[in-house]
Design a protein around this motif. Structure first.
Motif, short mmCIF file in Angstrom:
data_model
loop_
_atom_site.label_atom_id
_atom_site.label_comp_id
_atom_site.label_asym_id
_atom_site.label_seq_id
_atom_site.Cartn_x
_atom_site.Cartn_y
_atom_site.Cartn_z
N SER A 43 0.83 -1.20 0.00
CA SER A 43 0.00 0.00 0.00
C SER A 43 0.87 1.26 0.00
O SER A 43 2.03 1.23 0.39
CB SER A 43 -0.91 -0.01 1.23
OG SER A 43 -0.10 0.09 2.38
N SER B 80 2.35 2.40 3.52
CA SER B 80 3.50 1.74 4.12
C SER B 80 4.80 2.14 3.45
O SER B 80 5.83 2.24 4.10
CB SER B 80 3.32 0.22 4.09
OG SER B 80 3.37 -0.22 2.76
N LYS C 291 5.47 5.05 2.22
CA LYS C 291 5.84 6.37 2.74
C LYS C 291 6.43 6.24 4.13
O LYS C 291 7.40 6.88 4.48
CB LYS C 291 4.57 7.25 2.86
CG LYS C 291 4.40 8.20 1.70
CD LYS C 291 3.23 9.12 2.01
CE LYS C 291 2.32 9.24 0.82
NZ LYS C 291 0.98 9.68 1.18
N GLN C 292 5.81 5.35 4.92
CA GLN C 292 6.22 5.31 6.31
C GLN C 292 7.58 4.68 6.52
O GLN C 292 8.15 4.80 7.59
CB GLN C 292 5.17 4.57 7.13
CG GLN C 292 4.12 5.56 7.59
CD GLN C 292 2.81 4.91 7.86
OE1 GLN C 292 2.66 3.72 7.66
NE2 GLN C 292 1.86 5.69 8.30
N ASP C 293 8.09 4.01 5.53
CA ASP C 293 9.42 3.46 5.74
C ASP C 293 10.51 4.49 5.54
O ASP C 293 11.67 4.24 5.83
CB ASP C 293 9.65 2.25 4.84
CG ASP C 293 9.32 0.97 5.60
OD1 ASP C 293 8.66 0.11 5.04
OD2 ASP C 293 9.72 0.88 6.77
N GLY C 294 10.15 5.67 5.01
CA GLY C 294 11.12 6.75 5.00
C GLY C 294 10.99 7.43 6.34
O GLY C 294 10.16 8.31 6.52
N LEU C 295 11.84 7.05 7.29
CA LEU C 295 11.64 7.55 8.65
C LEU C 295 12.41 8.83 8.88
O LEU C 295 13.46 9.06 8.28
CB LEU C 295 12.13 6.51 9.66
CG LEU C 295 11.27 5.28 9.84
CD1 LEU C 295 11.84 4.43 10.96
CD2 LEU C 295 9.84 5.66 10.15
#
Lengths: 204, 291
Positions: free
Chosen positions: B2, B5, B7-11
């Motif tokens: 999705s 997810s 996007k969220q792995d670029g922390l």
């Protein structure tokens, strides 16, 4: 899945055949991470986490012929360590007091961990982190601390890949929220995001 | 995958750093030590899975055998530590680490078997590997004999202990008279040690202290630590390693009540002013820094 590229696969094949050197190699590779991971789930974990992990490894050796080469041995080990840590936890008398101690434990560990972080941000993140449900904490730990893939995280937690992704998404959202508050509101949060560098490259 | 997810792995770097520092406190787990300890555990002879008596039950059991087994289970309650006895054959009894077993014979003699020991009983003739204390009913016509290693002890009626874990056999007499290898007669307070090189006898020894393990206590008076270590492995199931070999010559006086390994570690720390590092069932004794 990614199994063909799983660096543990060759080890697993040798271990199943009874190769002790391969087993030692596997232990060497995962021991420290497993102890730290189990320790995060046990309060006041000193040698207890090591005992838990050694028992897990000892059982793994005895069950080696039953290890499934189709699934990741790392996921198996982390799942077994988590279950074993929970068994130790069951013996803790008061679960509520236990949770408090777990929280302060993580806080202390994080704050005294020798990281170069600004104390304030670190404290805010640690506080937010320990308030998350255990499964979110574990999912985050496995993903960002122990660099595990979604499929393996899902198998450690015994949930679907989608569910694992959702746990991660919710956990990260909470941490971001804490970071935003610490940074002094939405404006500075946006600034931070502007400088965002994707440090972790994932293969999924 | 999705959108969210990915996007969220670029922390954020703060969060990345937070995770890098997570769980890092405390001392680094020692992987070499762990591999060593695991290897020891794996190599340790896996205690033969005792055949469950029920599975091996033969319906034609001699009356004597049946009585014996019932008495053994009654005897177990008299001992402070939980014990088990799995007779693979009606007349052979063995114990595991930390266990004792009481065996009542039909002539009213009693045998208390020490840990990691094995005894084969046929009437008043027994064969022992390990340690046991015998209280033998007097029977002039039919002497009670114990074979341990190459030593045969003959006895009419008495209480005595035999210790035969390795090539040397120690016979300690609490009361009565016994003969060892048909040559030496031992009386109360005598302790004979039989080795390949011959037999030596000490007199007026406090034998009760040597036999005290039958009441769940290990008593030592200025015993060398190196001499105690084999006992500890039999009673606690621990392997003790000395990081500093001079520790072997330290003396120990005191009473141990076998229990948990953690307790033992505490006692050792207090007695010897050492640091005890526990890795599974291995205790490593290190000289404490600053002493």
């Amino acid at each position: 899945m990614r199994n063909a590229n799983d660096p543990d696969l060759e080890l697993l094949v040798r271990i199943r055949a009874g190769d002790r050197d391969a087993f030692d190699e596997l232990v060497r590779k995962h021991y420290v991470a497993l102890v730290r991971f189990a320790g995060s789930l046990i309060i006041g974990a000193g040698t207890e986490a090591e005992d838990v992990v050694q028992d897990v490894l000892y059982r793994t050796w005895h069950l080696r012929e039953k290890l499934n080469p189709q699934s990741s041995i790392a996921a198996y080990l982390f799942a077994a360590a988590r279950n074993a840590a929970f068994n130790v936890r069951k013996q803790a008398r008061a679960i509520d007091r236990f949770k408090e101690r777990l929280a302060s434990n993580t806080l202390n560990n994080t704050l005294t961990g020798g990281s170069s972080l600004n104390d304030e941000i670190s404290a805010a993140l640690a506080k937010a982190f320990v308030r998350l449900p255990e499964r979110q904490q574990t999912a985050l730990r496995l993903r960002y601390k122990y660099e595990m893939g979604y499929a393996d995280i899902a198998s450690v937690l015994g949930v679907s890949s989608k569910a694992a992704e959702r746990l991660l998404a919710r956990g990260i959202a909470s941490l971001r929220e804490a970071l935003g508050k610490k940074g002094g509101g939405n404006d500075s949060l946006k600034d931070l995001r502007g400088f965002l560098i994707p440090l972790i490259v994932i293969g999924l | 995958m999705s959108d969210t997810s990915s996007k969220q792995d670029g922390l954020e770097p703060e969060i990345t750093r937070f995770f890098a520092g997570l769980d890092e406190s405390g001392s680094e787990p020692d992987v070499d030590r762990a591999i060593y300890a695991l290897g020891k555990r794996i190599d340790a002879k896996v205690a033969p899975v005792a055949p469950r008596y029920v599975q091996r039950r033969k319906w034609i059991v001699s009356a004597a055998g049946a009585v014996l087994i019932i008495l053994i289970s009654a005897g177990i309650y008299q001992i402070s530590r939980p014990t088990q006895c799995f007779p693979p054959r009606p007349s052979t009894y063995s114990t595991m680490i930390g266990q004792t077993a009481t065996i009542h014979l039909d002539d009213n003699s009693k045998i208390i078997l020490g840990p990691t020991s094995k005894i084969q009983v046929s009437g008043r003739r027994v064969e022992l590997q390990g340690e046991a204390v015998f209280t033998v009913t007097k029977h002039t016509q039919d002497p009670f004999t114990v074979q341990a290693g190459n030593t045969v002890t003959r006895v009419l009626g008495t209480t005595f202990g035999i210790r035969a874990y390795d090539s040397s056999v120690r016979v300690a007499v609490q009361d009565g008279k016994i003969s060892v290898d048909s040559s030496r007669v031992l009386g109360s307070g005598d302790v004979a040690t039989v080795t390949d090189k011959g037999t030596s006898v000490r007199h007026n020894v406090d034998v009760s202290q040597m036999l005290n393990w039958t009441s769940g206590r290990l008593e030592y008076r200025s015993a060398l630590l190196s001499d105690i270590i084999p006992d500890l492995s039999r009673w606690y199931g621990v392997e003790i390693r000395l990081a500093d070999s001079t520790l072997a010559n330290q003396h120990f006086t005191g009473t141990l009540k076998p229990g948990s390994i953690a307790e033992l570690a505490n006692i050792l720390e207090l007695t010897y002013k050492v640091r005890v590092v526990r890795v599974g069932n291995i205790l490593i004794l290190e000289t404490s820094p600053g002493r």
